[in-house]
Design a protein around this motif. Structure first.
Motif, PDB file in Angstrom:
ATOM      1  N   LEU A  61       0.823  -1.211   0.000  1.00 59.74           N
ATOM      2  CA  LEU A  61       0.000   0.000   0.000  1.00 59.74           C
ATOM      3  C   LEU A  61       0.859   1.264   0.000  1.00 59.74           C
ATOM      4  CD1 LEU A  61      -2.792  -1.087   2.524  1.00 59.74           C
ATOM      5  CD2 LEU A  61      -2.951  -0.941   0.021  1.00 59.74           C
ATOM      6  N   VAL A  62       1.912   1.268   0.818  1.00 59.08           N
ATOM      7  CA  VAL A  62       2.812   2.426   0.858  1.00 59.08           C
ATOM      8  C   VAL A  62       3.562   2.546  -0.464  1.00 59.08           C
ATOM      9  CG1 VAL A  62       4.823   3.450   1.997  1.00 59.08           C
ATOM     10  CG2 VAL A  62       3.056   2.328   3.364  1.00 59.08           C
ATOM     11  N   THR A  63       3.932   1.403  -1.045  1.00 60.36           N
ATOM     12  CA  THR A  63       4.639   1.398  -2.332  1.00 60.36           C
ATOM     13  C   THR A  63       3.786   2.014  -3.434  1.00 60.36           C
ATOM     14  OG1 THR A  63       5.953  -0.549  -1.734  1.00 60.36           O
ATOM     15  CG2 THR A  63       5.709  -0.070  -4.089  1.00 60.36           C
ATOM     16  N   ILE A  64       2.492   1.696  -3.435  1.00 56.46           N
ATOM     17  CA  ILE A  64       1.581   2.297  -4.422  1.00 56.46           C
ATOM     18  C   ILE A  64       1.569   3.813  -4.267  1.00 56.46           C
ATOM     19  CG2 ILE A  64      -0.836   2.503  -5.115  1.00 56.46           C
ATOM     20  CD1 ILE A  64      -1.152  -0.473  -4.345  1.00 56.46           C
ATOM     21  N   LEU A  65       1.550   4.270  -3.020  1.00 55.25           N
ATOM     22  CA  LEU A  65       1.554   5.711  -2.737  1.00 55.25           C
ATOM     23  C   LEU A  65       2.841   6.363  -3.244  1.00 55.25           C
ATOM     24  CD1 LEU A  65       0.104   8.094  -1.312  1.00 55.25           C
ATOM     25  CD2 LEU A  65       1.340   7.462   0.770  1.00 55.25           C
ATOM     26  N   ILE A  66       3.966   5.719  -2.989  1.00 57.91           N
ATOM     27  CA  ILE A  66       5.265   6.251  -3.405  1.00 57.91           C
ATOM     28  C   ILE A  66       5.414   6.197  -4.927  1.00 57.91           C
ATOM     29  CG2 ILE A  66       7.769   5.793  -3.342  1.00 57.91           C
ATOM     30  CD1 ILE A  66       7.412   4.932  -0.434  1.00 57.91           C
ATOM     31  N   SER A  67       4.829   5.180  -5.532  1.00 56.79           N
ATOM     32  CA  SER A  67       5.027   4.934  -6.960  1.00 56.79           C
ATOM     33  C   SER A  67       4.380   5.989  -7.854  1.00 56.79           C
ATOM     34  CB  SER A  67       4.475   3.555  -7.342  1.00 56.79           C
ATOM     35  OG  SER A  67       5.199   2.537  -6.694  1.00 56.79           O
ATOM     36  N   ILE A  68       3.317   6.626  -7.366  1.00 56.86           N
ATOM     37  CA  ILE A  68       2.592   7.594  -8.206  1.00 56.86           C
ATOM     38  C   ILE A  68       3.513   8.727  -8.677  1.00 56.86           C
ATOM     39  CG2 ILE A  68       0.699   9.258  -8.287  1.00 56.86           C
ATOM     40  CD1 ILE A  68      -0.821   7.370  -6.366  1.00 56.86           C
ATOM     41  N   PRO A  69       4.149   9.474  -7.760  1.00 61.15           N
ATOM     42  CA  PRO A  69       5.055  10.535  -8.245  1.00 61.15           C
ATOM     43  C   PRO A  69       6.321   9.974  -8.888  1.00 61.15           C
ATOM     44  CG  PRO A  69       5.177  10.366  -5.853  1.00 61.15           C
ATOM     45  CD  PRO A  69       4.043   9.488  -6.284  1.00 61.15           C
ATOM     46  N   LEU A  70       6.790   8.811  -8.385  1.00 59.28           N
ATOM     47  CA  LEU A  70       8.019   8.220  -8.927  1.00 59.28           C
ATOM     48  C   LEU A  70       7.842   7.809 -10.379  1.00 59.28           C
ATOM     49  CD1 LEU A  70      10.919   7.216  -8.471  1.00 59.28           C
ATOM     50  CD2 LEU A  70       9.953   5.065  -7.659  1.00 59.28           C
ATOM     51  N   MET A  71       6.715   7.173 -10.694  1.00 65.28           N
ATOM     52  CA  MET A  71       6.471   6.722 -12.060  1.00 65.28           C
ATOM     53  C   MET A  71       6.285   7.898 -13.019  1.00 65.28           C
ATOM     54  SD  MET A  71       6.722   3.455 -12.270  1.00 65.28           S
ATOM     55  CE  MET A  71       8.055   3.565 -11.075  1.00 65.28           C
ATOM     56  N   ILE A  72       5.664   8.977 -12.517  1.00 65.47           N
ATOM     57  CA  ILE A  72       5.501  10.179 -13.350  1.00 65.47           C
ATOM     58  C   ILE A  72       6.867  10.771 -13.685  1.00 65.47           C
ATOM     59  CG2 ILE A  72       4.627  12.550 -13.386  1.00 65.47           C
ATOM     60  CD1 ILE A  72       2.286  11.578 -11.650  1.00 65.47           C
ATOM     61  N   ALA A  73       7.728  10.887 -12.651  1.00 63.01           N
ATOM     62  CA  ALA A  73       9.077  11.434 -12.858  1.00 63.01           C
ATOM     63  C   ALA A  73       9.885  10.538 -13.793  1.00 63.01           C
ATOM     64  CB  ALA A  73       9.782  11.585 -11.520  1.00 63.01           C
ATOM     65  N   ALA A  74       9.790   9.214 -13.591  1.00 63.84           N
ATOM     66  CA  ALA A  74      10.535   8.266 -14.433  1.00 63.84           C
ATOM     67  C   ALA A  74      10.054   8.333 -15.878  1.00 63.84           C
ATOM     68  CB  ALA A  74      10.376   6.848 -13.886  1.00 63.84           C
ATOM     69  N   ALA A  75       8.751   8.471 -16.077  1.00 61.57           N
ATOM     70  CA  ALA A  75       8.202   8.556 -17.430  1.00 61.57           C
ATOM     71  C   ALA A  75       8.705   9.806 -18.152  1.00 61.57           C
ATOM     72  CB  ALA A  75       6.671   8.558 -17.371  1.00 61.57           C
ATOM     73  N   ILE A  76       8.795  10.911 -17.409  1.00 59.13           N
ATOM     74  CA  ILE A  76       9.302  12.155 -17.996  1.00 59.13           C
ATOM     75  C   ILE A  76      10.769  11.999 -18.408  1.00 59.13           C
ATOM     76  CG2 ILE A  76       9.868  14.574 -17.523  1.00 59.13           C
ATOM     77  CD1 ILE A  76       7.392  14.632 -15.683  1.00 59.13           C
ATOM     78  N   VAL A  77      11.579  11.419 -17.486  1.00 65.50           N
ATOM     79  CA  VAL A  77      13.018  11.226 -17.759  1.00 65.50           C
ATOM     80  C   VAL A  77      13.214  10.298 -18.949  1.00 65.50           C
ATOM     81  CG1 VAL A  77      15.167  10.266 -16.853  1.00 65.50           C
ATOM     82  CG2 VAL A  77      13.727  11.689 -15.386  1.00 65.50           C
ATOM     83  N   MET A  78      12.496   9.168 -18.970  1.00 61.62           N
ATOM     84  CA  MET A  78      12.648   8.209 -20.068  1.00 61.62           C
ATOM     85  C   MET A  78      12.112   8.780 -21.380  1.00 61.62           C
ATOM     86  SD  MET A  78      12.049   4.416 -18.391  1.00 61.62           S
ATOM     87  CE  MET A  78      10.507   4.777 -17.559  1.00 61.62           C
ATOM     88  N   GLY A  79      11.081   9.621 -21.278  1.00 57.29           N
ATOM     89  CA  GLY A  79      10.565  10.271 -22.476  1.00 57.29           C
ATOM     90  C   GLY A  79      11.585  11.201 -23.095  1.00 57.29           C
ATOM     91  N   ILE A  80      12.288  11.945 -22.240  1.00 58.62           N
ATOM     92  CA  ILE A  80      13.352  12.848 -22.721  1.00 58.62           C
ATOM     93  C   ILE A  80      14.487  12.040 -23.350  1.00 58.62           C
ATOM     94  CG2 ILE A  80      15.106  14.511 -21.994  1.00 58.62           C
ATOM     95  CD1 ILE A  80      13.128  15.437 -19.816  1.00 58.62           C
ATOM     96  N   MET A  81      14.840  10.917 -22.697  1.00 58.57           N
ATOM     97  CA  MET A  81      15.903  10.055 -23.229  1.00 58.57           C
ATOM     98  C   MET A  81      15.521   9.460 -24.580  1.00 58.57           C
ATOM     99  SD  MET A  81      17.319   7.923 -19.943  1.00 58.57           S
ATOM    100  CE  MET A  81      18.475   8.660 -18.776  1.00 58.57           C
ATOM    101  N   ALA A  82      14.246   9.099 -24.717  1.00 61.43           N
ATOM    102  CA  ALA A  82      13.796   8.443 -25.950  1.00 61.43           C
ATOM    103  C   ALA A  82      13.794   9.381 -27.145  1.00 61.43           C
ATOM    104  CB  ALA A  82      12.399   7.861 -25.743  1.00 61.43           C
ATOM    105  N   ILE A  83      13.814  10.699 -26.891  1.00 60.15           N
ATOM    106  CA  ILE A  83      13.815  11.672 -27.988  1.00 60.15           C
ATOM    107  C   ILE A  83      15.103  11.577 -28.795  1.00 60.15           C
ATOM    108  CG2 ILE A  83      13.830  14.137 -28.534  1.00 60.15           C
ATOM    109  CD1 ILE A  83      12.021  14.572 -26.118  1.00 60.15           C
ATOM    110  N   THR A  84      16.214  11.342 -28.096  1.00 61.72           N
ATOM    111  CA  THR A  84      17.514  11.258 -28.763  1.00 61.72           C
ATOM    112  C   THR A  84      17.948   9.810 -28.905  1.00 61.72           C
ATOM    113  OG1 THR A  84      18.715  11.436 -26.665  1.00 61.72           O
ATOM    114  CG2 THR A  84      18.182  13.484 -27.812  1.00 61.72           C
ATOM    115  N   PHE A  85      18.586   9.488 -29.997  1.00 58.17           N
ATOM    116  CA  PHE A  85      19.059   8.121 -30.251  1.00 58.17           C
ATOM    117  C   PHE A  85      20.086   7.706 -29.209  1.00 58.17           C
ATOM    118  CE2 PHE A  85      21.989   5.123 -32.294  1.00 58.17           C
ATOM    119  CZ  PHE A  85      21.077   4.142 -32.688  1.00 58.17           C
TER     120      PHE A  85
END
Length: 315
Positions: free
Chosen positions: A140-164
């Motif tokens: 339950l605590v992990t789900i709570l922590i994961s919400i902002p973490l997954m958003i931040a990770a998605a942003i970082v990986m999205g930026i990485m995916a822009i460049t080869f």
């Protein structure tokens, strides 16, 4: 016995992981299947039933975008079947997930306690069910922590995916997140008096203990697991191709086969084998992460060094 608390470099993370599997792999995976096997089998059977139902919906054309109203009406007419089954499937999937991820920390906890693989599946099961309430709390605590973490990770990986150039480094972001979660669970299962948030805070410190060697090792190991799973899938495809099964054109190919035919039995066995193979390779990845965890913990706390000094004092 493999020395758990030991300072390791990048190469030694891999060497000691395979050394552990060589020494205790039979004991580890045998007990893994004894503890988790029945639940895995139930999940596989339920997944197959769900798979066949989806195939039937596809054959009826209800999954087409233009037939959304008919699809919703069909689900409403059969809600007395789908709703209980869906809830049961989610609960069993969550239960199997908890058992799978808790098995490794508790296995290593007993391994450390017994100074080797001198314990049975009954002791592992006892630890699992004794800690089940704590595991739910952790989830339950992990789900709570994961919400902002997954958003931040998605942003970082999205930026990485822009460049080869950035694409290959995505696996290291995944490695960091994976080690962060796993080390927190290892710490939480190891100590009864630590809160979930304390364990996540400690895990974050461990992740930056040897950032590039540890995260690099986990990231590359994840890549290895993906390759192994792809190879199995490729070999499965070759076998199905020679059996004349159009698995590429129809992902729901099992639904078109005669359920009493030898071809269906072979195809179903291969599909079941893939499920099990994915679970076992996931467990292997967690062994690797456990080795990294103990190494980082030793670098931070000098546990083995202190134990050695204490032993000299007692002698």
């Amino acid at each position: 016995m493999l020395q758990l608390y030991k300072s390791r470099d990048f190469a030694l993370f891999f060497k000691d992981t395979f050394a552990f599997i060589k020494m205790h792999g039979k004991h580890f995976f045998k007990n893994y299947l004894l503890v988790n096997g029945l639940f895995l089998l139930v999940l596989i059977v339920m997944s197959f039933i769900l798979y066949m139902e989806v195939a039937e919906l596809q054959a009826l054309g209800l999954l087409d975008e233009r037939n959304q109203r008919e699809f919703i009406r069909y689900l409403g007419d059969n809600s007395n079947i789908y709703v209980p089954y869906g809830i049961l499937y989610i609960l069993i999937s969550a239960f199997v997930g908890i058992l799978n991820y808790a098995y490794i920390p508790l296995y290593f906890k007993l391994y450390e306690k017994h100074k080797g693989a001198n314990f049975t599946n009954k002791e592992i099961s006892k630890e699992l069910f004794a800690n089940f309430g704590r595991l739910i709390k952790f989830l339950l605590v992990t789900i709570l922590i994961s919400i902002p973490l997954m958003i931040a990770a998605a942003i970082v990986m999205g930026i990485m995916a822009i460049t080869f150039i950035g694409i290959p480094f995505i696996v290291f972001v995944v490695g960091l997140i994976s080690l962060f979660y796993h080390s927190a669970l290892m710490e939480y299962m190891k100590y009864d008096d630590k809160s979930v948030f304390d364990c996540y805070g400690y895990s974050l410190q461990l992740c930056f203990q040897q950032f590039f060697p540890s995260i690099g090792a986990v990231g590359i190991f994840i890549l290895m697991i993906i390759i192994f799973q792809y190879v199995y899938s490729f070999l499965q495809g070759i076998v199905l191709y020679f059996l004349g099964v159009p698995f590429i054109e129809n992902p729901m190919f099992l639904s078109d086969l005669d359920k009493t035919s030898l071809v269906f039995i072979i195809a179903f066995a291969l599909q079941t084998g893939m499920y099990l193979f994915n679970f076992l390779t996931s467990a292997t990845l967690q062994i690797h992460q456990a080795v990294v965890y103990y190494s980082l913990k030793e670098d931070r706390e000098n546990i083995h060094t202190q134990d050695t000094i204490d032993d000299i004092g007692r002698n």
